[in-house]
Each structure stands twice: as C-alpha cells, then as structure tokens.
Design an enzyme around this catalytic site. Structure first.
Site, PDB file in Angstrom:
ATOM      1  CB  CYS A   1      26.796  40.923  47.511  1.00  0.00           C
ATOM      2  SG  CYS A   1      27.871  41.953  46.502  1.00  0.00           S
TER       3      CYS A   1
ATOM      4  CG  HIS B   1      22.712  42.966  43.808  1.00  0.00           C
ATOM      5  ND1 HIS B   1      22.592  42.514  45.106  1.00  0.00           N
ATOM      6  CD2 HIS B   1      24.044  42.942  43.533  1.00  0.00           C
ATOM      7  CE1 HIS B   1      23.802  42.246  45.580  1.00  0.00           C
ATOM      8  NE2 HIS B   1      24.696  42.495  44.649  1.00  0.00           N
ATOM      9  CD  GLU B   2      25.230  42.203  39.901  1.00  0.00           C
ATOM     10  OE1 GLU B   2      26.267  42.855  40.115  1.00  0.00           O
ATOM     11  OE2 GLU B   2      24.947  41.163  40.536  1.00  0.00           O
TER      12      GLU B   2
ATOM     13  CG  HIS C   1      27.704  46.133  42.780  1.00  0.00           C
ATOM     14  ND1 HIS C   1      28.332  46.249  43.996  1.00  0.00           N
ATOM     15  CD2 HIS C   1      27.132  44.905  42.776  1.00  0.00           C
ATOM     16  CE1 HIS C   1      28.146  45.129  44.702  1.00  0.00           C
ATOM     17  NE2 HIS C   1      27.407  44.300  43.988  1.00  0.00           N
TER      18      HIS C   1
HETATM   19 ZN    ZN Z   1      26.781  42.425  44.587  1.00  0.00          ZN
END
Ligand code: ZN
Length: 177
Positions: free
Chosen positions: A101, A143-144, A147
């Site tokens: 990341c 993953h995004e 966030h």
């Molecule tokens: Zn990330």
C-alpha cells in the site's frame, strides 16, 4: 494540469475515516481529483489509489493495474476512475495474495480476498458501470474499496507472520518468479 499529491501514511487518522458519497461526478473539483490521483499513482508505481490516501474523503478510487517494479506480474489496463463503487456479489472462493500500500511503505502482507466480485460504480463520465473482476484486479478493487471505509490491508491479515518487509518480498516473491 494534473498535480502530484502527497500520499498520507499509516498512523494519520484521516486514513481511518469513512469517505463520503460523490454527488456530482461532472464537478470540476472531482474531475481534477481524478486526474491528480491518476498522475500520483503512476509516479508512485502503484496499481491503485483511493481518494482518502490524498486526504480527500470521497468515495472514489483509481484502479490502474500495469506491470511495474512493485508489481512485475500485474495485468495491463487503462487507469480507471471508480466513483461510489459497490460490491454486489462475491465468489465463495477466497484467495490469499501479497499486497502493499502506498500509505504503508516498506511492508507487504498476505491478504485474503474474494477471488471474483461483481461490482457497480459510476465512471468519470457519469455512466453507471457493471463489471466482474477476478484475481489481481479483484484484489485491487477490494483493497481500494476498504480505504473508503477507513480499513487498511494490515487489518485483514490473519496472522502477523503474514507481514514481511518490501526487501524480503522482493527476494522471496519477485526474484523467484
Ligand atoms: Zn492502499
């Protein structure tokens, strides 16, 4: 003109906030944010970046898979802005794979993710897109997406032994293939 923007780092509380829905995709500030994110992720050798990583609390991220020194085996695709994304269906199969990341430099983790997902998002032209992603691109999306809810990949590790340094990752994973 797109601007390179500093990426905020793990420990900054901004990374832990929930991002807000984007109401007007055609707004100039949103279009500028998309251009800035695309430029920033390319410069950083990333394969994805979410708006909260540059301290913009908006539900928007870029998926930009391409081979680069951090991910030599990534598939090639056009950088794509995904706004107000949703995961509408998930595979039963979950696979573990290495992630890094841009907000957690120097660390890699073996993270479990759904192997395939069906998603919906609004593109930068305001059009609703429905797509299915598998494997690495599905991993980037998940993953995004995390966030946007203040979740970082280290939260998803099953075991602290699944966390290694970037140098160890390069020795173990990249140079071996
Ligand atoms: Zn990330």
């Amino acid at each position: 003109m797109a601007e390179l923007t500093p990426i905020i780092q793990l420990g900054n509380p901004v990374l832990r906030q929930k991002a807000a829905w984007v109401d007007n995709v055609s707004d100039e500030s949103v279009q500028q944010l998309i251009d800035d994110l695309i430029a920033t992720v390319a410069k950083a050798n990333g394969v994805g970046i979410a708006a909260p990583q540059i301290a913009e609390q908006k539900r928007l991220f870029i998926v930009a898979s391409r081979p680069n020194p951090r991910y030599p085996n990534a598939p090639e695709m056009e950088p794509t802005a995904m706004i107000n994304p949703k995961i509408v269906a998930r595979s039963t199969e979950v696979v573990k794979g290495w992630e890094g990341c841009l907000s957690v430099p120097g660390i890699r983790g073996l993270v479990p993710r759904y192997q395939a997902i069906e998603v919906e998002y609004t593109d930068r032209y305001g059009k609703l897109q429905k797509q299915e992603f598998t494997d690495f691109v599905a991993r980037i999306f998940q993953h995004e997406y995390d966030h946007l809810d203040g979740i970082v990949f280290v939260d998803r590790l099953e075991n602290s032994l699944d966390m290694i340094t970037e140098q160890e990752y390069q020795n173990r994973v990249v140079n071996k293939t």
